[in-house]
Design an enzyme around this catalytic site. Structure first.
Site, PDB file in Angstrom:
ATOM      1  N   ARG A  95       0.904  -1.335  -0.061  1.00 30.86           N
ATOM      2  CA  ARG A  95       0.035   0.109   0.200  1.00 30.86           C
ATOM      3  C   ARG A  95       0.826   1.134   0.033  1.00 30.86           C
ATOM      4  NH1 ARG A  95       0.314   3.559   2.799  1.00 30.86           N
ATOM      5  NH2 ARG A  95      -0.105   2.494   5.012  1.00 30.86           N
ATOM      6  N   GLN A 290     -14.624 -16.792  27.290  1.00 31.18           N
ATOM      7  CA  GLN A 290     -15.244 -15.501  27.531  1.00 31.18           C
ATOM      8  C   GLN A 290     -14.082 -14.504  26.965  1.00 31.18           C
ATOM      9  OE1 GLN A 290     -16.549 -15.011  31.333  1.00 31.18           O
ATOM     10  NE2 GLN A 290     -18.583 -15.950  31.020  1.00 31.18           N
ATOM     11  N   GLY A 350      -1.337 -17.359  20.104  1.00 27.74           N
ATOM     12  CA  GLY A 350      -0.393 -17.764  20.787  1.00 27.74           C
ATOM     13  C   GLY A 350       1.041 -17.806  20.260  1.00 27.74           C
ATOM     14  N   GLY A 351       1.720 -19.047  20.434  1.00 26.05           N
ATOM     15  CA  GLY A 351       2.997 -19.354  19.951  1.00 26.05           C
ATOM     16  C   GLY A 351       3.052 -19.116  18.205  1.00 26.05           C
ATOM     17  N   GLU A 374       4.292   9.799   7.934  1.00 27.20           N
ATOM     18  CA  GLU A 374       2.855  10.747   7.548  1.00 27.20           C
ATOM     19  C   GLU A 374       2.382  11.490   8.794  1.00 27.20           C
ATOM     20  OE1 GLU A 374       1.728  11.405   4.670  1.00 27.20           O
ATOM     21  OE2 GLU A 374       2.278   9.562   3.565  1.00 27.20           O
TER      22      GLU A 374
HETATM   23  P1  TGC Z   1       2.001  25.167  10.437  1.00 29.10           P
HETATM   24  O1  TGC Z   1       2.567  26.386  11.023  1.00 29.10           O
HETATM   25  O2  TGC Z   1       0.952  24.145  11.226  1.00 29.10           O
HETATM   26  O3  TGC Z   1       1.678  25.155   8.856  1.00 29.10           O
HETATM   27  C1  TGC Z   1       2.694  26.061   8.074  1.00 29.10           C
HETATM   28  C2  TGC Z   1       1.649  26.081   6.752  1.00 29.10           C
HETATM   29  O4  TGC Z   1       1.154  24.852   6.343  1.00 29.10           O
HETATM   30  C3  TGC Z   1      -0.199  24.910   6.150  1.00 29.10           C
HETATM   31  N1  TGC Z   1      -0.694  23.511   6.666  1.00 29.10           N
HETATM   32  C4  TGC Z   1      -1.523  22.799   5.651  1.00 29.10           C
HETATM   33  N2  TGC Z   1      -1.866  22.825   4.414  1.00 29.10           N
HETATM   34  C5  TGC Z   1      -2.410  22.031   4.058  1.00 29.10           C
HETATM   35  N3  TGC Z   1      -2.706  20.698   4.495  1.00 29.10           N
HETATM   36  C6  TGC Z   1      -2.254  20.489   5.938  1.00 29.10           C
HETATM   37  N4  TGC Z   1      -2.579  19.198   6.360  1.00 29.10           N
HETATM   38  C7  TGC Z   1      -1.554  21.503   6.587  1.00 29.10           C
HETATM   39  N5  TGC Z   1      -1.013  21.604   7.811  1.00 29.10           N
HETATM   40  C8  TGC Z   1      -0.498  22.738   7.704  1.00 29.10           C
HETATM   41  C9  TGC Z   1      -0.327  26.037   7.159  1.00 29.10           C
HETATM   42  O5  TGC Z   1      -1.698  26.529   6.956  1.00 29.10           O
HETATM   43  C10 TGC Z   1       0.499  27.130   6.979  1.00 29.10           C
HETATM   44  O6  TGC Z   1       0.269  27.755   5.840  1.00 29.10           O
HETATM   45  P2  TGC Z   1       0.682  29.290   5.630  1.00 29.10           P
HETATM   46  O7  TGC Z   1       0.180  29.459   4.467  1.00 29.10           O
HETATM   47  O8  TGC Z   1       0.229  29.933   6.900  1.00 29.10           O
HETATM   48  O9  TGC Z   1       2.232  29.182   5.507  1.00 29.10           O
HETATM   49  O10 TGC Z   1       3.610  24.133  10.417  1.00 29.10           O
HETATM   50  P3  TGC Z   1       4.434  23.578  11.363  1.00 29.10           P
HETATM   51  O11 TGC Z   1       5.713  23.769  10.883  1.00 29.10           O
HETATM   52  O12 TGC Z   1       4.051  24.327  12.725  1.00 29.10           O
HETATM   53  O13 TGC Z   1       3.771  22.274  11.319  1.00 29.10           O
HETATM   54  C11 TGC Z   1       3.535  21.477  12.518  1.00 29.10           C
HETATM   55  C12 TGC Z   1       3.025  20.087  12.046  1.00 29.10           C
HETATM   56  C13 TGC Z   1       3.308  19.012  13.222  1.00 29.10           C
HETATM   57  C14 TGC Z   1       1.699  20.090  11.820  1.00 29.10           C
HETATM   58  C15 TGC Z   1       3.560  19.474  10.964  1.00 29.10           C
HETATM   59  O14 TGC Z   1       4.920  19.737  10.797  1.00 29.10           O
HETATM   60  C16 TGC Z   1       3.556  18.160  10.556  1.00 29.10           C
HETATM   61  O15 TGC Z   1       2.546  17.717  10.323  1.00 29.10           O
HETATM   62  N6  TGC Z   1       4.452  17.063  11.030  1.00 29.10           N
HETATM   63  C17 TGC Z   1       4.542  15.745  10.510  1.00 29.10           C
HETATM   64  C18 TGC Z   1       5.442  15.434   9.550  1.00 29.10           C
HETATM   65  C19 TGC Z   1       5.032  14.589   8.637  1.00 29.10           C
HETATM   66  O16 TGC Z   1       3.933  14.084   8.507  1.00 29.10           O
HETATM   67  N7  TGC Z   1       5.809  13.956   7.469  1.00 29.10           N
HETATM   68  C20 TGC Z   1       5.529  13.192   6.573  1.00 29.10           C
HETATM   69  C21 TGC Z   1       6.680  12.719   5.904  1.00 29.10           C
HETATM   70  S1  TGC Z   1       6.210  11.835   4.143  1.00 29.10           S
HETATM   71  C22 TGC Z   1       6.036  10.642   4.788  1.00 29.10           C
HETATM   72  O17 TGC Z   1       6.171   9.983   5.786  1.00 29.10           O
HETATM   73  C23 TGC Z   1       5.727   9.320   3.606  1.00 29.10           C
HETATM   74  S2  TGC Z   1       5.410   7.890   4.181  1.00 29.10           S
HETATM   75  C24 TGC Z   1       4.464   7.484   2.848  1.00 29.10           C
HETATM   76  C25 TGC Z   1       4.376   5.669   2.753  1.00 29.10           C
HETATM   77  O18 TGC Z   1       5.250   5.082   2.807  1.00 29.10           O
HETATM   78  O19 TGC Z   1       3.149   5.472   2.691  1.00 29.10           O
HETATM   79  P1  FAD Z   2      10.669  12.341  15.405  1.00 28.84           P
HETATM   80  O1  FAD Z   2      10.432  13.507  14.794  1.00 28.84           O
HETATM   81  O2  FAD Z   2      12.237  12.563  15.965  1.00 28.84           O
HETATM   82  O3  FAD Z   2       9.992  11.873  16.496  1.00 28.84           O
HETATM   83  C1  FAD Z   2      10.600  10.895  17.618  1.00 28.84           C
HETATM   84  C2  FAD Z   2       9.453  10.932  18.753  1.00 28.84           C
HETATM   85  O4  FAD Z   2       9.284  12.325  19.330  1.00 28.84           O
HETATM   86  C3  FAD Z   2       8.018  10.485  18.263  1.00 28.84           C
HETATM   87  O5  FAD Z   2       7.255   9.920  19.077  1.00 28.84           O
HETATM   88  C4  FAD Z   2       7.270  11.823  17.997  1.00 28.84           C
HETATM   89  O6  FAD Z   2       5.930  11.767  18.274  1.00 28.84           O
HETATM   90  C5  FAD Z   2       7.842  12.616  19.398  1.00 28.84           C
HETATM   91  N1  FAD Z   2       7.614  14.027  19.074  1.00 28.84           N
HETATM   92  C6  FAD Z   2       8.242  14.855  18.147  1.00 28.84           C
HETATM   93  N2  FAD Z   2       7.875  16.171  18.359  1.00 28.84           N
HETATM   94  C7  FAD Z   2       7.471  16.272  19.328  1.00 28.84           C
HETATM   95  C8  FAD Z   2       6.676  17.434  19.950  1.00 28.84           C
HETATM   96  N3  FAD Z   2       6.615  18.583  19.508  1.00 28.84           N
HETATM   97  N4  FAD Z   2       5.892  16.907  21.139  1.00 28.84           N
HETATM   98  C9  FAD Z   2       5.733  15.680  21.508  1.00 28.84           C
HETATM   99  N5  FAD Z   2       6.330  14.701  20.962  1.00 28.84           N
HETATM  100  C10 FAD Z   2       7.158  14.910  19.655  1.00 28.84           C
HETATM  101  N6  FAD Z   2       9.256  10.730   5.018  1.00 28.84           N
HETATM  102  C11 FAD Z   2       9.124  11.253   3.596  1.00 28.84           C
HETATM  103  O7  FAD Z   2       9.665  12.494   3.470  1.00 28.84           O
HETATM  104  N7  FAD Z   2       9.033  10.531   2.546  1.00 28.84           N
HETATM  105  C12 FAD Z   2       8.768   8.957   2.653  1.00 28.84           C
HETATM  106  O8  FAD Z   2       8.362   8.491   1.498  1.00 28.84           O
HETATM  107  C13 FAD Z   2       8.849   8.481   3.845  1.00 28.84           C
HETATM  108  N8  FAD Z   2       8.583   7.213   4.171  1.00 28.84           N
HETATM  109  C14 FAD Z   2       8.812   6.435   5.380  1.00 28.84           C
HETATM  110  C15 FAD Z   2       8.764   5.424   5.525  1.00 28.84           C
HETATM  111  C16 FAD Z   2       9.183   4.595   6.748  1.00 28.84           C
HETATM  112  C17 FAD Z   2       9.302   3.082   6.567  1.00 28.84           C
HETATM  113  C18 FAD Z   2       9.510   5.344   7.488  1.00 28.84           C
HETATM  114  C19 FAD Z   2       9.533   4.515   9.123  1.00 28.84           C
HETATM  115  C20 FAD Z   2       9.282   6.639   7.583  1.00 28.84           C
HETATM  116  C21 FAD Z   2       9.126   7.100   6.375  1.00 28.84           C
HETATM  117  N9  FAD Z   2       9.140   8.889   6.483  1.00 28.84           N
HETATM  118  C22 FAD Z   2       9.114   9.203   5.011  1.00 28.84           C
HETATM  119  C23 FAD Z   2       9.382   9.657   7.355  1.00 28.84           C
HETATM  120  C24 FAD Z   2       8.556   9.645   8.517  1.00 28.84           C
HETATM  121  O9  FAD Z   2       7.374  10.453   8.140  1.00 28.84           O
HETATM  122  C25 FAD Z   2       8.931  10.038   9.985  1.00 28.84           C
HETATM  123  O10 FAD Z   2       9.715   9.041  10.221  1.00 28.84           O
HETATM  124  C26 FAD Z   2       8.097  10.856  10.565  1.00 28.84           C
HETATM  125  O11 FAD Z   2       7.438  11.944  10.418  1.00 28.84           O
HETATM  126  C27 FAD Z   2       8.690  10.969  12.161  1.00 28.84           C
HETATM  127  O12 FAD Z   2       9.917  11.580  12.270  1.00 28.84           O
HETATM  128  P2  FAD Z   2      11.121  11.168  12.814  1.00 28.84           P
HETATM  129  O13 FAD Z   2      11.243   9.643  12.484  1.00 28.84           O
HETATM  130  O14 FAD Z   2      12.285  12.143  12.519  1.00 28.84           O
HETATM  131  O15 FAD Z   2      10.847  11.127  14.336  1.00 28.84           O
END
Ligand code: TGC
Ligand code: FAD
Length: 395
Positions: A95, A290, A350-351, A374
């Site tokens: 996925r 249960q 289980g195992g 994400e």
């Molecule tokens: P913040 O101040 O909240 O927002 C900055 C600007 O972004 C806008 N915004 C959004 N726009 C659209 N959709 C959303 N969900 C949005 N969230 C925020 C917001 O309106 C603002 O816009 P502007 O015009 O005012 O500049 O930014 P922050 O730096 O305080 O963000 C905090 C936080 C925690 C929400 C954010 O950094 C966050 O979501 N962190 C998690 C990082 C994350 O999800 N990384 C994913 C990496 S990719 C991945 O994992 C792929 S795995 C794929 C797979 O294998 O399936």
């Molecule tokens: P960290 O940000 O270091 O977090 C570590 C711990 O601290 C977590 O428990 C978190 O919840 C906690 N934490 C962090 N900040 C705070 C806060 N302010 N308050 C309280 N707790 C906090 N990224 C991409 O860009 N593209 C991809 O395709 C992609 N694929 C991935 C595939 C895999 C298999 C994995 C494992 C990750 C992938 N990622 C990808 C990255 C993924 O999005 C990050 O791992 C994720 O966003 C968390 O970041 P980190 O691993 O640096 O953890």
């Protein structure tokens, strides 16, 4: 009195449109016939079969929501979710491949790309001639991507990108990467986040595989290392700047994950029920106790709520009435519920539950990644907390 379906008690599937149901059935047939037989090998040998992308493409399962004029199927958001559910019923890693190609590569090109970018890349991504990946996370910036350090420095006719991305799904097999970097006219300025379509054969680009994962083992994960990689002006998304660019892609991918986890949870519940009826201890099936019955009841209750949650969210997305915090709520809830269900399934087995062939520990381990990528479980809790209180608690 009506009947009670032990796999679908509130008749969730009855609510689907005819078009969505047909797409679901085609994805289910493919996943069960062609992905399920590969699941144990993929997990145990850390192997992603390179024929999978072409097979998904043939059925229109890549970028299903993209406009048909660019090679998509123009399917609904609900249909996209149903595809994720069927593929993740087999393996979250499969996925993941589908999510990244569709939501994190095709979606941004379709939404932010120029007409030339759409025509050049979308049809080839849709038919799997090209594989894509999405580089946001860096070694020192995961939950806080706003602090990313990758820099795109303006030069004649384009940009030179330098930086490192980590944990990038599909990067070792990708032909193109959507790279998010701080674009600067000169090296002294702060810069603004912009998205670049980087071709993997560019000089200075490498994407080594990350080996030894204990989770999502059938998914190709790697780094992206960029050393002054030249990207021409025509490969930059022209308008979108700041974090809303990558976050808009995450909305689509997180939505797909909320659906995908339903499939993983359903698999674990159904396997557990079957095992509980077959496995005898103390002269009786463990399913007649249960404690085991209550575990199965909890699993089915959670799954039923998970299904309705994503169906409603899909309907709102199809009407353009969704909100990012709705998606956080669904991604957070469904990923954690699926993880808990997989853990209970492992216990009921289980195992045998620790053996790969029973496939429940496989889902359990995968879901450890799903609650992390994400946006982690707690980060989505903080996004919701900010929405509820108006107070920012990240820092
Ligand atoms: P913040 O101040 O909240 O927002 C900055 C600007 O972004 C806008 N915004 C959004 N726009 C659209 N959709 C959303 N969900 C949005 N969230 C925020 C917001 O309106 C603002 O816009 P502007 O015009 O005012 O500049 O930014 P922050 O730096 O305080 O963000 C905090 C936080 C925690 C929400 C954010 O950094 C966050 O979501 N962190 C998690 C990082 C994350 O999800 N990384 C994913 C990496 S990719 C991945 O994992 C792929 S795995 C794929 C797979 O294998 O399936
Ligand atoms: P960290 O940000 O270091 O977090 C570590 C711990 O601290 C977590 O428990 C978190 O919840 C906690 N934490 C962090 N900040 C705070 C806060 N302010 N308050 C309280 N707790 C906090 N990224 C991409 O860009 N593209 C991809 O395709 C992609 N694929 C991935 C595939 C895999 C298999 C994995 C494992 C990750 C992938 N990622 C990808 C990255 C993924 O999005 C990050 O791992 C994720 O966003 C968390 O970041 P980190 O691993 O640096 O953890």
């Amino acid at each position: 009195m009506s009947t009670f379906d032990i796999d679908d008690p509130l008749r969730f599937e009855e609510q689907l449109s005819e078009d969505d149901r047909m797409i679901m059935e085609s994805a289910r047939e493919y996943a069960q016939e062609h992905l399920e037989p590969r699941a144990v090998k993929g997990n145990q040998e850390e192997y992603f079969d390179p024929s999978i992308p072409g097979e998904l493409a043939e059925l229109g399962l890549l970028g299903s929501f993209v406009d048909p004029k660019y090679g998509g199927s123009g399917a609904s958001q609900t249909a996209y979710g149903l595809i994720a559910r069927e593929v993740e019923r087999v393996d979250s890693g499969y996925r993941s491949f589908m999510s990244v190609q569709s939501s994190l590569v095709m979606h941004p090109i379709a939404k932010f790309g120029t007409e030339e970018q759409k025509q050049k890349y979308l049809p080839k991504l849709s038919n799997a001639e090209l594989i894509g990946c999405f580089g946001l996370t860096e070694p020192d910036h995961g939950s806080d991507p706003g602090s990313l350090e990758t820099v795109a420095l303006k030069t004649d006719g384009g940009w030179r990108i330098t930086g490192n991305k980590m944990w990038i799904t599909n990067s070792p097999i990708a032909d193109i990467a959507i790279v998010w970097a701080k674009a600067k006219e000169n090296k002294d300025e702060e810069g603004t986040i912009r998205g670049f379509i980087v071709e993997a054969d560019a000089k200075g680009y490498s994407a080594p595989k990350t080996k030894g994962k204990m989770s999502l083992r059938a998914s190709e994960t790697g780094e992206i290392n960029l050393e002054e990689v030249f990207v021409p002006d025509e490969n930059v998304f022209p308008e979108v700047t700041g974090l809303k660019g990558p976050f808009s892609c995450l909305n689509s991918a997180r939505y797909g994950i909320a659906w995908g986890t339903v499939g993983a949870a359903e698999f674990c519940y159904r396997k557990s029920r079957q095992y509980a009826l077959e496995r005898k201890q103390f002269g009786q099936p463990i399913g007649s106790t249960q404690l085991v019955q209550t575990k199965l009841a909890n699993m089915l209750t959670d799954i039923t709520a998970m299904q309705q949650l994503v169906l409603r969210l899909g309907q709102l997305r199809d009407r353009g009435e969704d909100h990012p915090s709705m998606i956080s709520l669904a991604k957070r809830n469904n990923s954690m519920k699926a993880l808990e269900i997989a853990r209970t399934a492992r216990d009921i087995h289980g195992g045998n539950g620790i053996m790969g062939e029973y496939r429940v520990i496989h889902h359990l381990m995968n879901l450890e990644t799903v609650i992390t990528y994400e946006g982690t479980h707690d980060i989505h809790g903080l996004i919701l907390g900010r929405e509820i209180t108006g107070e920012q608690a990240f820092t």
